[in-house]
Write a protein that holds these residues in place. Structure first.
Motif, PDB file in Angstrom:
ATOM      1  N   LEU A 165       0.824  -1.208   0.000  1.00 44.72           N
ATOM      2  CA  LEU A 165       0.000   0.000   0.000  1.00 44.72           C
ATOM      3  C   LEU A 165       0.858   1.258   0.000  1.00 44.72           C
ATOM      4  O   LEU A 165       1.808   1.372   0.772  1.00 44.72           O
ATOM      5  N   GLN A 166       0.516   2.191  -0.879  1.00 44.46           N
ATOM      6  CA  GLN A 166       1.162   3.502  -0.932  1.00 44.46           C
ATOM      7  C   GLN A 166       0.094   4.561  -0.694  1.00 44.46           C
ATOM      8  O   GLN A 166      -0.840   4.696  -1.487  1.00 44.46           O
ATOM      9  N   GLU A 167       0.216   5.274   0.406  1.00 45.86           N
ATOM     10  CA  GLU A 167      -0.774   6.293   0.737  1.00 45.86           C
ATOM     11  C   GLU A 167      -0.442   7.613   0.054  1.00 45.86           C
ATOM     12  O   GLU A 167       0.695   8.073   0.102  1.00 45.86           O
ATOM     13  N   ASP A 168      -1.451   8.196  -0.568  1.00 44.93           N
ATOM     14  CA  ASP A 168      -1.313   9.503  -1.224  1.00 44.93           C
ATOM     15  C   ASP A 168      -0.093   9.537  -2.137  1.00 44.93           C
ATOM     16  O   ASP A 168       0.705  10.464  -2.112  1.00 44.93           O
ATOM     17  N   TYR A 169       0.038   8.509  -2.959  1.00 43.40           N
ATOM     18  CA  TYR A 169       1.161   8.407  -3.896  1.00 43.40           C
ATOM     19  C   TYR A 169       0.773   9.116  -5.183  1.00 43.40           C
ATOM     20  O   TYR A 169      -0.139   8.681  -5.890  1.00 43.40           O
ATOM     21  N   ARG A 172      -2.954   9.843  -4.899  1.00 43.00           N
ATOM     22  CA  ARG A 172      -3.967   8.797  -4.729  1.00 43.00           C
ATOM     23  C   ARG A 172      -3.388   7.656  -3.904  1.00 43.00           C
ATOM     24  O   ARG A 172      -2.177   7.427  -3.889  1.00 43.00           O
ATOM     25  N   ASP A 173      -4.274   6.947  -3.207  1.00 41.04           N
ATOM     26  CA  ASP A 173      -3.873   5.714  -2.540  1.00 41.04           C
ATOM     27  C   ASP A 173      -3.842   4.596  -3.572  1.00 41.04           C
ATOM     28  O   ASP A 173      -4.691   4.527  -4.469  1.00 41.04           O
TER      29      ASP A 173
END
Length: 698
Positions: A165-169, A172-173
């Motif tokens: 998971l990449q948050e606010d990449y 966007r998540d």
């Protein structure tokens, strides 16, 4: 000036790119990364099936860069061979937000030996953020767990890796898998660079990571040592140590009795050479803590157990014996077992090996974390750390000075991570069916740093008569050590962890290898380089001391006060004739090494060694060398925590044995005048763990 914003993963790994050569941007789209690669001086092939976006890209390229841009409007998914389409391999292959599983092996083959691959694409789990058009998209367009890693190894050295998971990449998540890797050279051994998947010493991969040889970069000689992390996939040797071994050592945990046993060993001072063998047998752990982070509303709270009674109750109530027990009853607690090296001969051997290789002292702790649990909160260590992933998987979050995520590194069993002091970080075990177990070995480099060597030079110069150094055979005088330490702390206070004051000398490894300064007499270029460096650094430090403004940090201000008047001394030393300066520098470094050796073995105990039964037994039998932490001063040979008082022929024989390169050593290998003492010297060296029978399994 940079004009185009790269993806965060590409941005984080630009430092690995070569300064020139051919680069391929697959699925380039509008060309933000192609433009960036052009700005970096590379010859770029931009590949995309949309001819219109390639035409737009060409229109955005400055005229002076157009000769270095080639465009290829082809659908790679219908090509029989990418190599036939694109020609020779590239120094850089970049793939961002494009993935087609059948093409992946061909894409990896487009990377030239010593070339760089940067690849990021959507991974399984991204369905929750972007609904796929069909099941076929999921099958062909989403990377499976660790798929890039498994395909890259062993042909590539992995420089950085992330999966999940990449948050606010980029606004966007999402779920992504990302890798930066260097292709191994054609002979199968990488150059080393910023990472270390070294294969030149398959029988000793950890030593290969730390010191792979003169032909490649070493960890401690890398310009980024002390500044950047480094990762070595699969570099951990077999330790005969796992989750069950750790848990078995905690059965019937009795910290009071264990602490008494540890203190008794620490207080046993081995006299110079009369002790036949180091104490044998493992000792139980005496220091255990537990930490757990749990959600409390929108925040994570940290619980810590550090009282002996609480730890005993936790271990009794959970009755952890196996990895499955940790999974079922671990309750999210990370168990931290301190000073682990004394609990196992295998771990002490690893601990000793790294000290002998690097000259840097430190303790070893174990961290056992249930799957999916978070360990300690974000924190900063005051020393460098080598992380050995023994079991399971753990994601390390490396933060910047503002505690924002800078890089993620996922460690798998067998991986080794070097983490410099001062980098904020925390870690979490990945979800799964196996707990994470890693060992953390501290590397304290400040005692052998440039600041402390310069301080030792002033102390040695002022104290040769006052402290009667030549007469102090067994150990340095307390008054000398106290002055040397206080000056070192004062000098170090004028720099932060990134400052050259806190870094090792460029010649550190070669200096640590030598038994005595006389062993370096023929290495004039090394000595000249050391002298030039220390002269310049001495003058720079003098200027720092003179120009220093009042320090707002009370502790640092107090330390800096200890440097008062040292600026004039530093400038005087910098003016010394070359031979006098070199002799002083070597004496100072040897004083630092001696103090570090004595402190290390006083705290951690001497190396366990097989007891040699009698001197005659050592005569005709051939022996081979082991890695040793050794130093000679004033008729005393320090080896692995022992002090051997040797004179004349015995000292010369011991030195020849320790410097020999042949695999089988015997008294007959010595010059004729020394053979009469050879068997006895071999016997004593074996008792110190410096030698082992040549017919023993390696």
């Amino acid at each position: 000036m940079r004009r185009y914003l790269a993806s965060p993963w590409v941005e984080a790994n630009l430092r690995h790119l070569p300064k020139g050569g051919r680069a391929l941007d697959i699925g380039c789209g509008k060309g933000r990364h192609s433009l960036l690669l052009l700005d970096l001086g590379l010859e770029v092939t931009a590949l995309d099936r949309d001819a219109a976006v390639l035409a737009e890209l060409r229109s955005r390229v400055p005229p002076e860069q157009l000769p270095r841009l080639s465009t290829c409007a082809e659908d790679v998914e219908v090509q029989a061979s990418l190599a036939a389409l694109l020609g020779p391999p590239f120094a850089v292959v970049l793939v961002v937000n494009y993935f087609c599983r059948p093409l992946l092996p061909q894409i990896l083959e487009l990377v030239a030996p010593d070339g760089i691959l940067i690849f990021e694409a959507w991974a399984e789990g991204n369905q929750q953020f972007a609904k796929p058009r069909s099941a076929q998209v999921v099958e062909q367009r989403l990377l499976r767990a660790n798929e890039l890693l498994q395909l890259a190894l062993p042909k590539f050295t992995v420089l950085a890796y992330a999966d999940g998971l990449q948050e606010d990449y980029e606004g966007r998540d999402c779920a992504k898998q990302m890798i930066c890797a260097r292709r191994q050279e054609s002979n199968g051994s990488g150059k080393g660079g910023e990472s270390g998947c070294y294969s030149a010493m398959p029988d000793d991969p950890l030593a290969s990571f730390l010191r792979p040889g003169a032909s490649r970069a070493t960890l401690l000689e890398d310009p980024d040592f002390g500044l950047r992390f480094r990762l070595a996939r699969g570099a951990l040797p077999w330790l005969d140590f796992d989750v069950e071994t750790l848990l078995s050592s905690l059965e019937d945990f009795d910290p009071t009795a264990a602490r008494s046993s540890q203190l008794a060993r620490m207080e046993r001072r081995l006299q110079h050479g009369e002790q036949e063998a180091a104490p044998s047998g493992s000792l139980p752990p005496f220091s255990v803590t537990a930490v757990r982070r749990r959600a409390n509303g929108q925040q994570l709270t940290t619980e810590t157990l550090d009282k002996d009674a609480d730890i005993q109750e936790l271990l009794k109530s959970t009755a952890l014996r196996t990895p499955q027990d940790v999974l079922e009853r671990g309750a999210g607690w990370t168990l931290v077992v301190n000073h682990l090296q004394s609990t196992s001969p295998k771990l002490q051997a690893l601990h000793q090996q790294i000290f002998a290789l690097t000259g840097l002292s430190g303790g070893m702790n174990a961290y056992l974390t249930p799957p999916g649990a978070i360990g300690k909160p974000p924190h900063v260590d005051d020393h460098d750390v080598l992380v050995f992933q023994v079991a399971g998987e753990k994601k390390w979050m490396l933060l910047d000075a503002n505690r924002e995520l800078r890089e993620e590194v996922v460690l798998h069993a067998g991986d080794v991570l070097y983490l410099p002091q001062g980098i904020p970080h925390h870690a979490a075990a990945l979800e799964g069916t196996s707990p994470s177990l890693h060992l953390a070995l501290g590397l304290h480099r400040l005692p052998l740093s440039t600041a402390f060597v310069l301080a030792a030079m002033l102390t040695v110069r002022a104290g040769r008569e006052a402290h009667r150094l030549e007469a102090s055979r067994l150990r340095l005088p307390n008054s000398f050590v106290e002055e040397m330490e206080s000056r070192g702390q004062a000098f170090a206070a004028f720099g932060t962890r990134e400052h050259w004051l806190h870094q090792l000398l460029p010649e550190h490894l070669r200096l640590v290898e030598a038994l005595h300064p006389d062993d370096l007499a023929q290495e004039q270029s090394l000595l000249a380089g050391m002298a030039a460096n220390l002269r310049a650094r001495g003058r720079e430090l003098a200027e720092l001391i003179r120009a220093a403004s009042p320090c707002p940090d009370p502790r640092k201000a107090l330390l800096r006060a200890g440097a008062a008047g040292s600026d004039a001394e530093l400038l005087e030393v910098a003016q010394l004739p070359n031979k006098e300066f070199i002799d002083l520098a070597l004496d100072a470094f040897w004083a630092r090494r001696e103090h570090v050796l004595d402190q290390h073995f006083a705290q951690h105990g001497p190396l366990w060694a097989e007891k040699a039964t009698d001197g005659a037994e050592s005569g005709p039998r051939p022996f081979r060398k082991r890695r040793v932490a050794a130093l000679q001063r004033a008729g005393i040979l320090r080896i692995n925590g022992f002090r051997l008082a040797l004179e004349g022929a015995s000292m010369e024989a011991a030195r020849l044995f320790l410097k020999a390169t042949s695999p089988g050593l015997s008294a007959e290998d010595l010059p004729a005048p020394l053979r009469s003492v050879g068997s006895e010297v071999l016997h004593r060296l074996r008792a110190c763990g410096a030698l082992e029978p040549a017919d023993c399994p390696a």
